[in-house]
Design an enzyme around this catalytic site. Sequence first.
Site, PDB file in Angstrom:
ATOM      1  N   GLY A  41       0.817  -1.217   0.000  1.00 34.82           N
ATOM      2  CA  GLY A  41       0.000   0.000   0.000  1.00 34.82           C
ATOM      3  C   GLY A  41       0.844   1.258   0.000  1.00 34.82           C
TER       4      GLY A  41
ATOM      5  N   ASP B 173      -1.194   8.749  -6.043  1.00 37.13           N
ATOM      6  CA  ASP B 173       0.109   8.087  -5.918  1.00 37.13           C
ATOM      7  C   ASP B 173       1.149   8.697  -6.854  1.00 37.13           C
ATOM      8  OD1 ASP B 173      -1.527   6.584  -4.372  1.00 37.13           O
ATOM      9  OD2 ASP B 173      -1.438   4.778  -5.608  1.00 37.13           O
TER      10      ASP B 173
ATOM     11  N   TYR C   9     -10.898  -2.756  -5.847  1.00 44.47           N
ATOM     12  CA  TYR C   9     -10.689  -1.318  -6.041  1.00 44.47           C
ATOM     13  C   TYR C   9     -11.650  -0.778  -7.108  1.00 44.47           C
ATOM     14  CZ  TYR C   9      -8.305   3.121  -6.767  1.00 44.47           C
ATOM     15  OH  TYR C   9      -8.028   4.454  -6.864  1.00 44.47           O
TER      16      TYR C   9
HETATM   17  C1  GLA Z   1      -4.560   3.422  -4.473  1.00 44.39           C
HETATM   18  C2  GLA Z   1      -4.784   4.253  -5.722  1.00 44.39           C
HETATM   19  C3  GLA Z   1      -4.947   5.734  -5.373  1.00 44.39           C
HETATM   20  C4  GLA Z   1      -5.984   5.938  -4.275  1.00 44.39           C
HETATM   21  C5  GLA Z   1      -5.736   4.992  -3.110  1.00 44.39           C
HETATM   22  C6  GLA Z   1      -6.826   5.054  -2.065  1.00 44.39           C
HETATM   23  O1  GLA Z   1      -3.342   3.732  -3.884  1.00 44.39           O
HETATM   24  O2  GLA Z   1      -3.720   4.099  -6.614  1.00 44.39           O
HETATM   25  O3  GLA Z   1      -5.277   6.466  -6.525  1.00 44.39           O
HETATM   26  O4  GLA Z   1      -7.286   5.804  -4.776  1.00 44.39           O
HETATM   27  O5  GLA Z   1      -5.606   3.649  -3.541  1.00 44.39           O
HETATM   28  O6  GLA Z   1      -6.872   6.303  -1.474  1.00 44.39           O
END
Ligand code: GLA
Length: 392
Positions: free
Chosen positions: A132, A180, A230
């Site tokens: 993560g 990210d 997701y």
């Molecule tokens: C992943 C995705 C991001 C965001 C996070 C949750 O890291 O790549 O764009 O949506 O999950 O906040």
Amino acid sequence: MLQINPNLSDLVTDAAAGLADRLQSKATITAAAPGRVNLIGEHIDYCDGFVMPFAIDRYIVIAGCANGTSQARITSALSEEIVTLDLTQPQETSEPKWANYLRGVIRGFQDRGHHIPGFHAYILSSIPGGAGLSSSAALECATATFLEGLLDTVLDTKEKALLCQKAEHDFAHVPCGIMDQFASAFGKPNRLVLIDCKTGEPELVPFENPDLTVLISNTMVNHELSDGGYAARRKHTEDGLAILGKASWRDVSAADVHANWEKLGEPVNRRSRHVVGEISRTIAAAAALARNDFETLGPLMAASHDSLRDDFEVSCKELDIMVEIARKIGRNGGVIGTRMTGGGFGGSTVTLCESRKASEIAAALGVEYEKATGIKPQIFASRPSQGAHLVG
Ligand code: GLA
């Protein structure tokens, strides 16, 4: 218990050695791009929300050089295989999967009319994968930065981040938001990257109080965002917005969600409550942090975790255990706030704590988590660091 973060210059030296050993080449271009941790604002970057990540001092480094051919030959510390790409052709997804991040970014440059000359590249990472912490965004941003070096060109930082996001969408099939890649591209030492995802503008917010430490606790339970959880969450939020008849989540209030609870239906109503709540929590958290109001910040981080666990359903048993342990240590033990960070379904928690108690807290998290789960976690402190850049 606190892990030492590998030094970037050691990583660069090791990457050059890897390139020499595996591809018999001398590094003339070296790019580094960091992972990220998010303090608050989860699963709302694709909902026009606010997010507050920073680039961590863990990197993906790509060391390489032009090779005078029209082929890329790429390998990594994690793979025995040397991947060969024909750069005369537009890149498409293929095997092995890890190389798709590179193919996707190369394709982004090709689509902009760049002709990519042949190169050799070796990849080395200090970002734990599947934790993560956006190792994939870091790989994309490192690749883009490496190509900038190879082509002797510089993309606008926002354009570069968006190109990398598109690579993630089209080549890794994760319909991610912008957090990210923005954090990895725009990160600066001692700065949070506060992003207004509606305007797509990042603001660099000071975060340099030496009395504060950010602990990252990797549960070692791997997540795979491409599994569909997701994408399903993102779809729920799109459905919610359509049912509410609004153009942007920024135009939706908690009262709107409440008034339309039945119409939204399960689970879209709870997903919607998370989005609206998390947007206001993040705005409140940014304000609280700016005035060093930790008594407000901590409960906002707690509410964020609870909402991700109960309404958005992206936490997991191990993340909840890690959060509960930090909550038990509590304010008196030096913990200011704690929550899961990133996409969820495994991965890491982020714990904001008092620096003078950080080692003690890390030790307790390590011992108690292992006792509860039988898994040894990886725990390290991180400070906001330099975003994607060419080294040397
Ligand atoms: C992943 C995705 C991001 C965001 C996070 C949750 O890291 O790549 O764009 O949506 O999950 O906040």
